[in-house]
Design an enzyme around this catalytic site. Structure first.
Site, short mmCIF file in Angstrom:
data_model
loop_
_atom_site.label_atom_id
_atom_site.label_comp_id
_atom_site.label_asym_id
_atom_site.label_seq_id
_atom_site.Cartn_x
_atom_site.Cartn_y
_atom_site.Cartn_z
N SER A 99 0.82 -1.22 0.00
CA SER A 99 0.00 0.00 0.00
C SER A 99 0.86 1.27 0.00
O SER A 99 1.55 1.55 -0.95
CB SER A 99 -0.96 -0.03 1.19
N ASP A 240 -2.91 6.58 -3.69
CA ASP A 240 -1.78 5.96 -3.00
C ASP A 240 -1.19 4.84 -3.86
O ASP A 240 -1.66 4.58 -4.97
CB ASP A 240 -2.20 5.46 -1.61
N ASP A 242 -1.18 1.53 -4.02
CA ASP A 242 -1.95 0.41 -4.59
C ASP A 242 -3.34 0.83 -5.04
O ASP A 242 -4.16 0.00 -5.42
CB ASP A 242 -2.02 -0.76 -3.61
N ASP A 244 -6.10 2.15 -3.63
CA ASP A 244 -7.39 1.99 -2.95
C ASP A 244 -7.81 3.25 -2.20
O ASP A 244 -8.93 3.34 -1.72
CB ASP A 244 -7.39 0.76 -2.01
#
Length: 451
Positions: A99, A240, A242, A244
Site C-alpha cells: 500500500s 496511494d 496500490d 485503494d
C-alpha cells in the site's frame, strides 16, 4: 480478549522484502493461505513495487504445490483485484502490495471470494496453519493461468454505479496525480471513458515512487495543487501506491482531507438513499453523525483498519464506509476502499451540481482535523494509555484510547498495525482550538515516552 494476530497487521501481512519478508516466509504464508482456502482458483495481482513480480512467482508456485489453480491478472490496483475476484468467480484472491509503505516494503492482502479482505477471525486461521505447518503437498500440481479480464470487469462495474452520460456532458477537466502507483493502469482509462480532459502527474509506474512517495499527503501534493491552478482544472485527485485510497484537491488548489471528502460524498449518496447505514472507524470525523441525522441514517464505528470497516459493512448491509485517510467504500459496488470508484462518485456529484467543488465543500458543517506520528514500542504505548486514562474525559478504548474533550473536540492515540509508531489524531471546531489540543497532547505523549 480477542486473540491478536502475530503476522497480520492492520491491513494484511507486510514487511521489508528480503529481511522479515523473505522468499521462505512468503512461500510458507502462501501455503497457509492455500490451506485456509482449501481449493482454487485463486486470483493473484500485484502493485508496481520492484519485488512484486518475484513475490507473485513464489505465491503461484506455493498455491500450485498444494494443488490449487491460480490465475495472474498482473499489475492492477488492489480494488481491481478485489472486484474481479468477486465478479469473475474466484474462490479467493491474493494482492501483493504494501500500500502506502516505503519502497523497501511489500506484503500480501488476502481476499475472500466475496471480493473483500478476509476477516480478523480468518486471519487467525491462516496463522494457525503457518505456526503448526499443517500443509498437505498435493500429488497433482495446480494450474497457473493468466487472467486478462480483470481491468475491463473492474471499470465496467464502476461505470454501472454512476451516470456516465451526464458526466460526459460536463467535459470536466481533471488532474490525476497517480503517484507512480497502480491506479495508472485504470484511472486514466476511466476518465477518458467519462469524456474528461485529463492531465497526468507521476503517471509512470515505478516501485521506488520517485515523484512524491507512495502516500498522498497535503505536504507532498504541491505539484497537483499548482497544476490545477495553472491548467484551470475543475478538480484533482491523488492516489496511494496500490490505488485503494484517493485524496481530492479543489479547483482553487486546496487539498482536502480524507474526512472532509468522505463527508461530501456521504451527503450526496444519502440524499438519494436516506435511512441508510454508514460504517466508519473510531478516528474519523464527528460531523458524519450530523450528516447522517439529516437523512435519518445511522453511523456505526469500528476499530481502525479497512478490514474492520469492510466486514462491518457486509454484516450491517451498509451503503457507505470510510476511513479518515482517504479510503472510501461504496457498498453498491464493493465494500472495500476504492480510489477509482470514489473518483467516479465525485465526478457524478459535480456533474449533477451547478457548484464548483470548493462551493460544495463550503456547505459542509465546519470541522478541523490533524494527525501525527511518533516512534513507539508496544511497551511504551501501554505507558501512554495508562497516563491518558487519568484524564477527566469520556474515554473510548475500542482502539488505543480516544478522549472526547467536548461535543466537537477529541484526541486519540493508537499503536500502528503496520509500522513501529503511535499515531495521534485530533479534531475540533476551529483551527486554533485544534492546534491547542494537538500541541498539548503531543507534548504529554512525548513526556511519557521520555520517562
Amino acid at each position: 480478549m480477542v486473540r491478536m494476530a502475530k503476522l497480520f497487521g492492520t491491513n494484511g501481512v507486510r514487511g521489508v522484502f528480503g529481511e522479515d519478508l523473505t522468499l521462505d516466509f512468503i512461500s510458507k504464508i502462501t501455503l497457509s493461505i492455500a490451506s485456509f482456502f482449501k481449493k482454487g482458483p485463486i486470483l493473484v495481482g500485484y502493485d508496481g513495487r520492484e519485488s512484486s513480480v518475484v513475490i507473485s512467482k513464489i505465491v503461484t508456485a506455493a498455491l500450485s504445490s498444494l494443488g490449487l489453480d491460480s490465475a495472474v491478472c498482473g499489475l492492477v490496483p488492489t480494488p481491481c483485484l478485489q472486484f474481479a475476484t468477486k465478479k469473475l468467480g474466484y474462490n479467493g484472491g491474493i494482492m501483493i502490495t504494501a500500500s502506502h509503505n516505503p519502497p523497501k516494503y511489500n506484503g500480501l492482502k488476502v481476499v475472500a471470494k466475496d471480493g473483500i479482505e478476509i476477516s480478523r477471525e480468518d486471519e487467525l486461521k491462516v496463522e494457525e496453519f503457518y505456526f503448526t505447518k499443517k500443509w498437505t503437498i498435493s500429488k497433482k500440481f495446480g494450474l497457473i493461468k493468466k487472467e486478462s479480464n480483470a481491468v475491463h470487469t473492474y471499470l465496467s462495474g464502476i461505470k454501472k454505479q454512476v451516470n456516465s452520460s451526464k458526466i460526459k456532458s460536463q467535459n470536466l477537466k481533471i488532474v490525476l496525480d497517480l503517484g507512480n502507483g497502480a491506479q495508472a493502469v485504470t484511472a486514466p482509462i476511466l476518465c477518458k471513458e467519462f469524456g474528461c480532459e485529463t492531465i497526468l502527474i507521476n503517471e509512470k509506474i515505478d516501485g521506488t515512487f520517485p515523484g512524491r512517495g507512495s502516500e498522498p499527503t497535503p505536504q507532498n501534493l504541491d505539484k497537483l495543487s499548482s497544476m490545477i491552478i495553472k491548467s484551470k482544472a475543475d478538480l484533482g485527485i491523488a492516489f496511494d501506491g496500490d490505488g485503494d485510497r484517493s485524496i481530492f484537491c479543489d479547483e482553487t488548489g486546496k487539498i482536502l482531507t480524507g474526512d472532509r471528502s468522505a463527508l461530501l460524498l456521504s451527503k450526496y449518496i444519502l440524499k438519494k438513499q436516506p435511512k441508510s447505514t454508514i460504517v466508519t472507524s473510531v478516528n474519523s470525523t464527528f460531523v458524519i453523525e450530523k450528516i447522517a441525522k439529516d437523512s435519518e441514517s445511522q453511523v456505526l464505528r469500528t476499530k481502525v483498519g479497512s478490514v474492520e470497516v469492510s466486514r462491518k459493512m457486509v454484516k450491517e448491509n451498509a451503503i457507505i464506509g470510510f476511513e479518515e485517510n482517504g479510503g472510501f467504500m461504496y457498498g453498491k459496488h464493493n465494500q472495500v476502499r476504492d480510489g477509482s470508484m470514489t473518483m467516479a462518485i465525485l465526478l457524478d456529484l459535480l456533474a449533477s451540481s451547478k457548484n464548483s467543488l470548493s462551493k460544495e465543500m463550503g456547505m459542509l458543517p465546519p470541522s478541523f482535523t490533524t494527525k501525527g506520528k511518533i516512534e513507539c514500542s508496544k511497551d511504551d504505548f501501554k505507558k501512554i494509555v495508562k497516563i491518558l486514562k487519568t484524564e477527566p474525559y469520556k474515554k473510548d478504548l475500542i482502539d488505543g484510547i480516544k478522549l472526547s474533550l467536548d461535543d466537537s473536540s477529541w484526541i486519540m492515540v493508537r499503536l500502528s498495525g503496520t509500522e513501529p509508531i503511535a499515531r495521534i489524531y485530533a479534531e475540533s471546531y476551529s483551527q486554533s482550538k485544534l492546534d491547542e489540543i494537538f500541541a498539548k497532547y503531543l507534548q504529554k505523549v512525548k513526556t511519557t515516552l521520555d520517562r
